[in-house]
Design an enzyme around this catalytic site. Structure first.
Site, PDB file in Angstrom:
ATOM      1  N   GLU A  55       3.592  -7.809  -5.357  1.00 48.56           N
ATOM      2  CA  GLU A  55       4.437  -7.387  -4.697  1.00 48.56           C
ATOM      3  C   GLU A  55       5.438  -8.631  -3.876  1.00 48.56           C
ATOM      4  O   GLU A  55       5.500  -8.816  -2.733  1.00 48.56           O
ATOM      5  CB  GLU A  55       4.645  -5.947  -4.223  1.00 48.56           C
ATOM      6  CG  GLU A  55       4.622  -4.467  -4.992  1.00 48.56           C
ATOM      7  CD  GLU A  55       4.611  -3.634  -3.955  1.00 48.56           C
ATOM      8  OE1 GLU A  55       5.017  -2.492  -5.319  1.00 48.56           O
ATOM      9  OE2 GLU A  55       3.683  -3.415  -3.550  1.00 48.56           O
ATOM     10  N   ASN A  77       2.675   1.599  -5.064  1.00 46.66           N
ATOM     11  CA  ASN A  77       2.501   2.913  -4.119  1.00 46.66           C
ATOM     12  C   ASN A  77       3.109   3.889  -3.781  1.00 46.66           C
ATOM     13  O   ASN A  77       2.366   4.841  -4.147  1.00 46.66           O
ATOM     14  CB  ASN A  77       1.662   2.312  -3.261  1.00 46.66           C
ATOM     15  CG  ASN A  77       0.547   1.699  -3.352  1.00 46.66           C
ATOM     16  OD1 ASN A  77      -0.292   2.039  -4.075  1.00 46.66           O
ATOM     17  ND2 ASN A  77      -0.383   0.833  -1.868  1.00 46.66           N
ATOM     18  N   SER A 137      -1.008  -3.356   2.473  1.00 41.97           N
ATOM     19  CA  SER A 137      -0.571  -2.405   1.617  1.00 41.97           C
ATOM     20  C   SER A 137      -0.101  -1.262   2.104  1.00 41.97           C
ATOM     21  O   SER A 137       1.345  -0.480   1.183  1.00 41.97           O
ATOM     22  CB  SER A 137      -1.759  -1.915   0.674  1.00 41.97           C
ATOM     23  OG  SER A 137      -2.368  -1.431   1.727  1.00 41.97           O
TER      24      SER A 137
HETATM   25  P1  NAI Z   1     -11.236  -6.692   4.667  1.00 36.61           P
HETATM   26  O1  NAI Z   1     -12.088  -5.354   5.321  1.00 36.61           O
HETATM   27  O2  NAI Z   1     -12.719  -7.160   3.333  1.00 36.61           O
HETATM   28  O3  NAI Z   1     -11.390  -8.391   5.109  1.00 36.61           O
HETATM   29  C1  NAI Z   1     -10.251  -8.516   6.165  1.00 36.61           C
HETATM   30  C2  NAI Z   1     -11.017  -9.288   6.590  1.00 36.61           C
HETATM   31  O4  NAI Z   1     -10.015 -10.272   7.747  1.00 36.61           O
HETATM   32  C3  NAI Z   1     -12.192  -9.515   7.584  1.00 36.61           C
HETATM   33  O5  NAI Z   1     -13.011 -10.517   7.209  1.00 36.61           O
HETATM   34  C4  NAI Z   1     -12.300  -9.748   9.160  1.00 36.61           C
HETATM   35  O6  NAI Z   1     -13.195 -10.203   9.694  1.00 36.61           O
HETATM   36  C5  NAI Z   1     -10.988 -10.843   9.129  1.00 36.61           C
HETATM   37  N1  NAI Z   1     -10.137 -10.048   9.879  1.00 36.61           N
HETATM   38  C6  NAI Z   1      -9.707  -9.483  10.937  1.00 36.61           C
HETATM   39  N2  NAI Z   1      -8.766  -9.528  12.111  1.00 36.61           N
HETATM   40  C7  NAI Z   1      -8.738 -10.992  12.345  1.00 36.61           C
HETATM   41  C8  NAI Z   1      -7.770 -11.296  12.608  1.00 36.61           C
HETATM   42  N3  NAI Z   1      -7.376 -10.984  13.697  1.00 36.61           N
HETATM   43  N4  NAI Z   1      -7.924 -12.912  12.795  1.00 36.61           N
HETATM   44  C9  NAI Z   1      -8.624 -13.263  11.202  1.00 36.61           C
HETATM   45  N5  NAI Z   1      -9.428 -12.810  10.774  1.00 36.61           N
HETATM   46  C10 NAI Z   1      -9.585 -11.343  10.603  1.00 36.61           C
HETATM   47  O7  NAI Z   1     -10.365  -6.238   4.124  1.00 36.61           O
HETATM   48  P2  NAI Z   1      -9.194  -6.522   2.844  1.00 36.61           P
HETATM   49  O8  NAI Z   1      -9.645  -5.564   1.812  1.00 36.61           O
HETATM   50  O9  NAI Z   1      -9.684  -7.844   2.570  1.00 36.61           O
HETATM   51  O10 NAI Z   1      -8.042  -6.219   3.068  1.00 36.61           O
HETATM   52  C11 NAI Z   1      -6.575  -7.101   3.732  1.00 36.61           C
HETATM   53  C12 NAI Z   1      -5.329  -6.640   3.991  1.00 36.61           C
HETATM   54  O11 NAI Z   1      -4.875  -6.672   2.439  1.00 36.61           O
HETATM   55  C13 NAI Z   1      -5.248  -5.702   4.556  1.00 36.61           C
HETATM   56  O12 NAI Z   1      -4.077  -5.696   5.404  1.00 36.61           O
HETATM   57  C14 NAI Z   1      -5.097  -4.648   3.244  1.00 36.61           C
HETATM   58  O13 NAI Z   1      -4.398  -3.348   3.346  1.00 36.61           O
HETATM   59  C15 NAI Z   1      -4.377  -4.987   2.421  1.00 36.61           C
HETATM   60  N6  NAI Z   1      -4.991  -5.003   0.701  1.00 36.61           N
HETATM   61  C16 NAI Z   1      -6.356  -4.026   0.597  1.00 36.61           C
HETATM   62  C17 NAI Z   1      -6.256  -4.332  -0.784  1.00 36.61           C
HETATM   63  C18 NAI Z   1      -7.448  -4.033  -1.649  1.00 36.61           C
HETATM   64  O14 NAI Z   1      -7.805  -2.640  -2.786  1.00 36.61           O
HETATM   65  N7  NAI Z   1      -8.257  -3.997  -0.639  1.00 36.61           N
HETATM   66  C19 NAI Z   1      -4.982  -4.378  -1.787  1.00 36.61           C
HETATM   67  C20 NAI Z   1      -3.360  -4.756  -1.051  1.00 36.61           C
HETATM   68  C21 NAI Z   1      -3.441  -4.983  -0.229  1.00 36.61           C
END
Ligand code: NAI
Length: 504
Positions: A151, A189, A118
């Site tokens: 997006e 954003n 994001s």
């Molecule tokens: P989260 O922390 O809930 O989940 C991330 C997951 O990725 C975790 O389960 C972790 O174990 C895993 N992970 C970390 N490094 C890894 C790797 N190298 N290989 C495989 N798995 C790995 O995070 P969330 O909130 O789901 O966000 C994920 C992405 O989406 C980020 O880039 C964030 O910026 C983006 N995003 C998040 C939003 C939100 O509202 N939470 C909205 C839009 C985008």
């Protein structure tokens, strides 16, 4: 289209993406470095779907089919047959770059690599890849199945056919694909920055309380939530980080200036719902509503004078004054007793009364952008007589419609906030970040605004918006409010704000 899709990162976003795509008929493999995260995500999704079955919204057969289409992957190598991989892992550039270079050694030449980032640059993530043309952004919103927009971000080297592939996939999943080039904050954003930063700016100037600003913006333009309620819901730490990130990436353009208030409140842990205290207080997740303060009752013994040629507003004001037992003068200039009401666009009350040579103790301002039948805004200035303010407040509320009394502010609350939203929206159109249609639709879907920025401009009048901005720029002497060329040209040429520029 895509035979098999890999989703990497089984957190809040990854599990939502997996559920959405499996529900729309795609085969999905879910991978995470933490095996338990995959299991948790799959059972979370099963529970969600089970609830839909219980409600009769999903058949048992569809439930089984969707579940079968969502499979765990124990190793990254199991994604080798995927023709699309979407990553939703931690938001760290180097980690995402490494994941994509690792994937390039596993997947086929043609496999599309999409990032759900994001705040990072898609182009920078792609820059580490051997084939950056196959890397694109596919940015969903939380919760993924409910937020019907994604997006589709075109990096500097992304090949157009991959963009088309993502657009078709989004369409199939029932999500609106908002195509946008790779720029800071992408589309949503970026466009969302006006609402929060301008509200914080008003708060920092002591214009009104957060509660007042929220009430005025809900009842006027019709936002579902005011900016401070929204900060509390999102978490001020998250919102402040986005404000800072967009500001930094646009090299400190004052349009995006974050607020010291937010930074300090984050340090204090006043994050909103999740810490029980933000701009509002929460108990067991429920907002504690504070009653609106009652005004003192005074004797109304002065006539009123209104500076406005708007006959609609004149008759509305006359009617409420009559209910209050007060009169509206008709003269060119006010009598020596009259409470003078001015209706400036983008000027503060002080600037308006000075320009019109009106008495300082007896002049107040009324916001012509307010929704007259729901909530009115009365603006005072430092020289106003307190009894004059009390009489005006009481008289203007005589028909039972609440009146907010705020301190002096160029553009009151509604004018300056709406003008900022429209100005940023038109600037986004000018920079080619979105087509006019995409802009308005995306903002409504992603941010829940009752209208998009361009539609807001037409609703309040694009000439009025331009006047608000020009006057705010003059009063503050700041480039923050400089009107976008897109807006100025369409006002001067009398064209709808949706009129595109020429394209080759
Ligand atoms: P989260 O922390 O809930 O989940 C991330 C997951 O990725 C975790 O389960 C972790 O174990 C895993 N992970 C970390 N490094 C890894 C790797 N190298 N290989 C495989 N798995 C790995 O995070 P969330 O909130 O789901 O966000 C994920 C992405 O989406 C980020 O880039 C964030 O910026 C983006 N995003 C998040 C939003 C939100 O509202 N939470 C909205 C839009 C985008």
């Amino acid at each position: 289209m895509f035979n098999r899709i890999g989703v990497i990162g089984a957190g809040a976003m990854g599990r939502g993406i997996a559920q959405l795509l499996a529900s729309s008929g795609q085969q999905v493999l879910l991978y995470d470095t933490r095996a338990e995260a995959i299991e948790d995500a799959l059972s979370f999704n099963r529970n969600l779907l089970q609830r839909q079955v219980a409600k009769g919204k999903l058949s048992e057969a569809d439930f089984d089919a969707i579940n079968t289409r969502m499979q765990p992957a124990a190793q990254l190598e199991q994604l080798k047959d995927c023709d699309l991989v979407i990553e939703a892992i931690v938001e760290i550039l180097e980690v995402k770059q490494k994941l994509f270079t690792d994937l390039e050694a596993i997947v086929s030449e043609d496999c599309l690599l999409a990032t759900n980032t994001s705040s990072l640059s898609v182009t920078r993530i792609a820059a580490g890849c051997q084939r950056p043309e196959r890397v694109a952004g596919f940015h969903f919103f939380n919760p993924v199945p409910l937020m019907k927009i994604v997006e589709v971000v075109r990096g500097s080297r992304t090949d157009e056919r991959y963009i088309q592939g993502l657009v078709e996939l989004a369409d199939k999943a029932g999500h609106f694909p908002a195509i946008t080039p790779d720029t800071p904050g992408f589309l949503v954003n970026h466009a969302g920055r006006a609402f929060g930063t301008e509200a914080l700016r008003m708060l920092s100037e002591g214009v009104a309380t957060p509660q007042q600003i929220d009430r005025i913006l809900r009842d006027g333009p019709g936002f579902r939530m005011g900016p401070f309620e929204l900060f509390d819901l999102t978490g001020l730490d998250v919102s402040h980080a986005v404000m800072e990130s967009v500001y930094e990436q646009f090299y400190h353009d004052p349009r995006y200036t974050p607020s010291f208030i937010a930074g300090q409140r984050v340090a204090a842990g006043l994050l909103g719902r999740k810490t029980g205290q933000g701009f509002y207080r929460y108990e067991e997740g429920q907002k504690i509503e504070q009653p609106e303060p009652a005004a003192e009752t005074v004797l109304i013994n002065r006539p009123f004078w209104l500076q406005s040629d708007d006959q609609g507003l004149r008759s509305q004001v006359a009617a409420v004054l009559q209910t209050a037992g007060a009169t509206l003068e008709n003269g060119e200039r006010p009598s020596a007793e009259a409470i003078c009401l001015v209706t400036p666009l983008g000027e503060d009350c002080t600037a308006a009364l000075t320009r019109q040579q009106l008495p300082t103790a007896r002049t107040l301002a009324l916001d012509s952008f307010a929704n007259w039948d729901k909530r009115r805004t009365l603006m005072r200035q430092p020289a106003a007589d307190a009894n004059v303010v009390a009489q005006a407040r009481q008289a203007l509320a005589a028909d039972g419609v609440p009146v907010e009394v705020i301190n002096d502010s160029p553009g009151f609350v509604i004018q300056r906030l709406i003008a900022s939203v429209v100005n940023l929206g038109t600037e986004i159109a000018q920079k080619g970040i979105a087509t006019p249609d995409t802009l308005d639709r995306a903002i409504q879907l992603a941010l829940g605004y009752p209208q998009g920025p361009l539609a807001f401009g037409e609703r309040y009048g694009k000439q009025a918006i331009l006047t608000v901005l020009n006057n705010m720029q003059a009063v503050y002497g700041e480039p923050r409010y400089r009107p976008s060329p897109w807006l100025r040209r369409r006002v001067q040429l009398d064209l709808p704000l949706t009129t595109p520029d020429f394209q080759e």
